[in-house]
Every structure is written in structure tokens, then in C-alpha cells.
Enzyme design. Structure first.
Site, PDB file in Angstrom:
ATOM      1  N   LYS A 114      15.101  15.371 -63.008  1.00 23.90           N
ATOM      2  CA  LYS A 114      15.819  14.261 -62.639  1.00 23.90           C
ATOM      3  C   LYS A 114      17.182  14.164 -63.393  1.00 23.90           C
ATOM      4  CE  LYS A 114      12.838  11.758 -59.733  1.00 23.90           C
ATOM      5  NZ  LYS A 114      12.359  10.543 -59.089  1.00 23.90           N
ATOM      6  N   LYS A 207       9.568  20.268 -53.859  1.00 20.75           N
ATOM      7  CA  LYS A 207       8.748  19.312 -53.117  1.00 20.75           C
ATOM      8  C   LYS A 207       9.543  18.473 -52.376  1.00 20.75           C
ATOM      9  CE  LYS A 207       8.574  15.038 -56.129  1.00 20.75           C
ATOM     10  NZ  LYS A 207       7.930  13.721 -56.113  1.00 20.75           N
ATOM     11  N   LYS A 210      12.490  11.858 -51.613  1.00 24.62           N
ATOM     12  CA  LYS A 210      13.160  11.006 -50.794  1.00 24.62           C
ATOM     13  C   LYS A 210      14.770  11.263 -51.293  1.00 24.62           C
ATOM     14  CE  LYS A 210      10.317   7.278 -52.072  1.00 24.62           C
ATOM     15  NZ  LYS A 210      10.067   7.449 -53.548  1.00 24.62           N
TER      16      LYS A 210
HETATM   17  N1  AQP Z   1       6.104  15.874 -51.781  1.00 23.86           N
HETATM   18  C1  AQP Z   1       5.064  15.106 -52.171  1.00 23.86           C
HETATM   19  N2  AQP Z   1       3.901  15.554 -51.957  1.00 23.86           N
HETATM   20  C2  AQP Z   1       2.734  14.820 -52.212  1.00 23.86           C
HETATM   21  N3  AQP Z   1       2.771  13.624 -52.786  1.00 23.86           N
HETATM   22  C3  AQP Z   1       4.148  13.263 -53.295  1.00 23.86           C
HETATM   23  N4  AQP Z   1       4.410  12.029 -53.745  1.00 23.86           N
HETATM   24  C4  AQP Z   1       5.888  12.150 -53.726  1.00 23.86           C
HETATM   25  N5  AQP Z   1       6.468  13.073 -53.062  1.00 23.86           N
HETATM   26  C5  AQP Z   1       5.322  13.853 -53.033  1.00 23.86           C
HETATM   27  C6  AQP Z   1       3.620  10.859 -54.205  1.00 23.86           C
HETATM   28  O1  AQP Z   1       4.212  10.021 -53.617  1.00 23.86           O
HETATM   29  C7  AQP Z   1       3.875   8.744 -54.410  1.00 23.86           C
HETATM   30  C8  AQP Z   1       5.068   8.080 -54.582  1.00 23.86           C
HETATM   31  O2  AQP Z   1       6.228   8.650 -55.171  1.00 23.86           O
HETATM   32  P1  AQP Z   1       7.406   7.801 -55.651  1.00 23.86           P
HETATM   33  O3  AQP Z   1       7.998   7.186 -54.644  1.00 23.86           O
HETATM   34  O4  AQP Z   1       7.095   6.850 -56.951  1.00 23.86           O
HETATM   35  O5  AQP Z   1       8.230   9.044 -56.628  1.00 23.86           O
HETATM   36  P2  AQP Z   1       8.404  10.316 -56.281  1.00 23.86           P
HETATM   37  O6  AQP Z   1       7.037  10.972 -56.593  1.00 23.86           O
HETATM   38  O7  AQP Z   1       9.522  10.697 -57.285  1.00 23.86           O
HETATM   39  O8  AQP Z   1       8.805  10.719 -55.088  1.00 23.86           O
HETATM   40  P3  AQP Z   1      10.021  11.157 -54.245  1.00 23.86           P
HETATM   41  O9  AQP Z   1       9.714  11.038 -52.777  1.00 23.86           O
HETATM   42  O10 AQP Z   1      10.404  12.624 -54.740  1.00 23.86           O
HETATM   43  O11 AQP Z   1      11.151  10.058 -54.593  1.00 23.86           O
HETATM   44  P4  AQP Z   1      12.523  10.207 -55.483  1.00 23.86           P
HETATM   45  O12 AQP Z   1      13.229  11.171 -54.749  1.00 23.86           O
HETATM   46  O13 AQP Z   1      12.910   8.738 -55.215  1.00 23.86           O
HETATM   47  O14 AQP Z   1      12.213  10.625 -56.901  1.00 23.86           O
HETATM   48  C9  AQP Z   1       3.321   9.326 -55.706  1.00 23.86           C
HETATM   49  O15 AQP Z   1       2.008   9.415 -55.948  1.00 23.86           O
HETATM   50  C10 AQP Z   1       3.854  10.983 -55.576  1.00 23.86           C
HETATM   51  O16 AQP Z   1       2.946  11.817 -56.475  1.00 23.86           O
END
Ligand code: AQP
Length: 351
Positions: A114, A207, A210
Site C-alpha cells: 500500500k 487480488k 476496492k
Molecule cells: N479479493 C479478496 N478475496 C478474498 N477476501 C478479500 N477481502 C478483501 N479482498 C478480498 C477480505 O475482506 C475483508 C475486509 O477487507 P478490508 O475492507 O478491510 O480491506 P482489504 O482487505 O484491504 O480489502 P480491499 O477491498 O482490498 O480494500 P482496500 O482496497 O481499501 O484496501 C478482509 O477479511 C479481507 O481479507
């Protein structure tokens, strides 16, 4: 003193939730609320570790809450609230900042990803993010944490922090009546299901996220049926002939991802989804068209009702705020006695 089984997990309000959040974590959340005491948080303090527009953040907190409820979390069964309403998370995170070691945080791959090349410009909050996550879990002395595969390393850190706190303050913990010296449990990651790591629709090695700049990379829980169909139609595949086995497919990230998503959405095994891929394939450049049609139908069947419910709930923000306020009150009541004991154990004087 016995540690009761308790579930904690959360999602960041950094945009609309997507299929990865749903299949990777939320499906397990919904199952676990039937068997466990569950606390599900909208982790807004985590969200601000990178810049958020305040008006968009406020709306995203409500939208993520609406998505939780629309997907099947019941505020009567589970505690739903946003993190910033319970000050104990930030208080315990500070104490954990003083327990965790720099070397531990330096190993966190999510920070490296990040922060990117411009590390010096990353916020201190982004660096200390895993300590706050450990506090989120341990302030409720939670024992189980259903998350996607990407959170494994952060969970290991939470376990290390719990262990070090228990070791550092062993005598005080025993004096508080915890005869085995265990104040904080070792939280267990719950990483199960056919899609614990959903990949981007544009790049099978990244992966689904968002914050990916390409909206085509993810299916959001708020996407219309037409948008879902379009994104799946445009999802990247490759020009190789069909794989012969599931093992062979594992080396083809884009195809493997689509088949895994289908299996999760249709509640079937990966083998069955692979057989469907073989049965629906055609010769020529439209090799995957039949399978993508099935995938689209499965995605619309599962996500359509969730989207409609999110839209309905978002029409009444006052009701969403009430759910969050009620959940926060219940969460504060659980966290307060833990924080009182932590302060005593550490040697801080309470009023
Ligand atoms: N691609 C994914 N596959 C499986 N699980 C996922 N999670 C996120 N992306 C995937 C799971 O969703 C939960 C919440 O995630 P988060 O919102 O705290 O942040 P993150 O993991 O960093 O997800 P994003 O969507 O990638 O958000 P941004 O882009 O804002 O950083 C967690 O349990 C995560 O494992």
C-alpha cells in the site's frame, strides 16, 4: 478464568464492498452468527490510514453497514457498529504500539504494497494499522476471526502481540485471577471456503480490491445486473487451450479465478465448476462464452437481491445510524471491563 468463544471481524469503508469481501469473509460471518457470539465492525479508523474525502467516508460507513445487513447479518444476533464510536479500540491500539516491535511491523507485506515506492509519504497510521487490528480483536478478547487469505499475516501479528502482552505482564495477569497467565487469547483465523482469495477480473495475479483504479477489476455489491454481465464478459482470460485438469488450471490464474468464483457463488465444488467449464466450452475465440454466461447468471442470482436491499436500506440513513448507535453501545459495554483490567495490569492509574 475461562475465555468465552467470540467472533470479531471488520471491513473498511473505503468504497463499495465487492465480491472478494463477500466470498472471502462475509459468507463465513453470516454462517458464524448462527453458532457464535459475533461482533462485526465497520473499521472506519482503518480507512483513514489513507486519505478519505470526509463526505464520501460518512456515506461509505452507512453503505458498508447496509451491505452487512443486506447480505444477511442480523443486528439482533450480531453486534454491528463503526469502530470510531468505541474509543477503547484506539486506546488499546496505543498500548499495543508499545508492545509490538518495529521489526514485526517492518515485515508486513500489506504496508509495503500500500505504501508503494513513496514509503516516506505513507501515514504513520498505515504503518501501525496491524496494531489497531490486533486491538480491534483483543479488546473483546475475541477467539475467532473470519477473514480473507490476505489477512493471514496481520492475524499472526495479533497473536504475537497477545503472546508478548501475556508474557510481559505475566505476574500482574496472574494477580488479576488469570491463573494460567493468559489474559488475551490467541485469536484463530477462520479462512475457509472456495474463494478465500478472489482475484482481479483484469489481472489474475492481483487480488480484487476496492482501491484498484479499474472498476472493471471488481464486481461491487451495488453493481446492476447489466454491469455485472458486462464485467464478466470483459473479464480477462487467456488464449491457451482449455486445461485438462483442475491442477493444470491452477497455473492459469484468470481461468482459475473465474471457476473459483463460480464454485463459491453456485455453492458447488471447484471440480464441479471445472466440469461445467469443460461442458460449456466452444471452439474458437469464444471458448469461455458459455461458462461466462453461467457465471453471470450465478452472480446475478446471488448479488441481485443484496443490491436491492442495500438500495432500500440506504434510503433510510436514520435507521442505519440507529443500528450503529445500538451496536456501539453494546460493544462499549463489552470493551470497558477489558480496558479497565488492561490499564490495571499495565500499571496505569484509573479515575
Ligand atoms: N479479493 C479478496 N478475496 C478474498 N477476501 C478479500 N477481502 C478483501 N479482498 C478480498 C477480505 O475482506 C475483508 C475486509 O477487507 P478490508 O475492507 O478491510 O480491506 P482489504 O482487505 O484491504 O480489502 P480491499 O477491498 O482490498 O480494500 P482496500 O482496497 O481499501 O484496501 C478482509 O477479511 C479481507 O481479507
Amino acid at each position: 478464568m475461562q475465555i468465552e468463544p467470540r467472533v470479531f471481524s471488520g471491513m473498511q469503508p473505503t468504497g463499495s464492498l465487492h465480491l472478494g469481501n463477500y466470498l472471502g469473509a462475509m459468507i463465513n460471518w453470516i454462517k458464524m452468527q448462527e453458532t457464535h457470539a459475533c461482533i462485526y465492525c465497520v473499521v472506519d479508523l482503518h480507512a483513514i490510514t489513507v486519505w478519505q474525502d470526509p463526505a464520501e467516508l460518512r456515506s461509505a460507513i452507512r453503505q458498508v453497514t447496509a451491505a452487512y445487513i443486506a447480505a444477511g447479518l442480523d443486528p439482533k444476533k450480531s453486534i454491528l457498529f463503526n469502530q470510531s464510536q468505541v474509543a477503547a479500540h484506539a486506546e488499546l491500539a496505543w498500548i499495543f504500539n508499545c508492545v509490538a516491535r518495529l521489526g514485526w511491523l517492518n515485515r508486513m507485506t500489506q504496508f509495503k504494497e500500500k505504501a508503494g515506492k513513496d514509503r516516506e509519504q505513507a501515514s504513520v497510521g498505515l504503518y501501525a494499522y496491524p496494531n489497531l487490528m490486533a486491538a480491534d480483536i483483543l479488546v473483546y478478547r475475541a477467539t475467532h476471526v473470519p477473514v480473507g487469505d490476505d489477512q493471514k499475516q496481520h492475524l499472526e501479528l495479533a497473536r504475537d502481540i497477545a503472546q508478548k502482552f501475556n508474557n510481559d505482564f505475566r505476574d500482574q495477569i496472574i494477580a488479576h485471577g488469570y491463573r494460567d497467565g493468559v489474559f488475551f487469547p490467541q485469536p484463530e483465523p477462520v479462512i475457509t471456503g472456495p474463494a478465500t482469495r478472489v482475484m482481479s477480473l483484469r489481472d489474475g495475479t492481483k487480488k480484487m480490491s476496492k482501491s484498484d483504479p479499474s472498476d472493471l477489476s471488481r464486481i461491487s455489491l451495488t453493481d446492476s445486473d447489466d454491469i455485472i454481465a458486462d464485467k464478466i464478459k470483459r473479464a480477462k482470460t487467456d488464449a491457451e487451450p482449455l486445461p485438462n485438469t483442475v491442477e493444470e488450471m491452477a497455473k492459469r490464474p484468470e481461468i482459475d479465478n473465474l471457476v473459483g468464483i463460480y464454485a463459491a457463488l453456485a455453492d458447488t465444488s471447484k471440480d464441479a465448476a471445472f466440469n461445467l467449464l469443460l461442458a460449456t466450452s466452444t471452439d474458437g475465440p469464444s471458448l469461455f462464452t458459455g461458462f461466462k454466461r453461467n457465471l453471470t447468471d450465478a452472480a446475478i442470482a446471488k448479488l441481485g437481491p443484496i443490491r436491492s436491499e442495500i438500495i432500500r436500506l440506504m434510503d433510510d440513513p436514520v435507521e442505519i445510524d440507529k443500528v450503529l448507535a445500538n451496536g456501539a453501545e453494546r460493544a462499549r459495554a463489552l470493551a470497558a471491563p477489558v480496558m479497565d483490567q488492561v490499564k490495571d495490569i499495565v500499571g496505569l492509574i484509573r479515575s
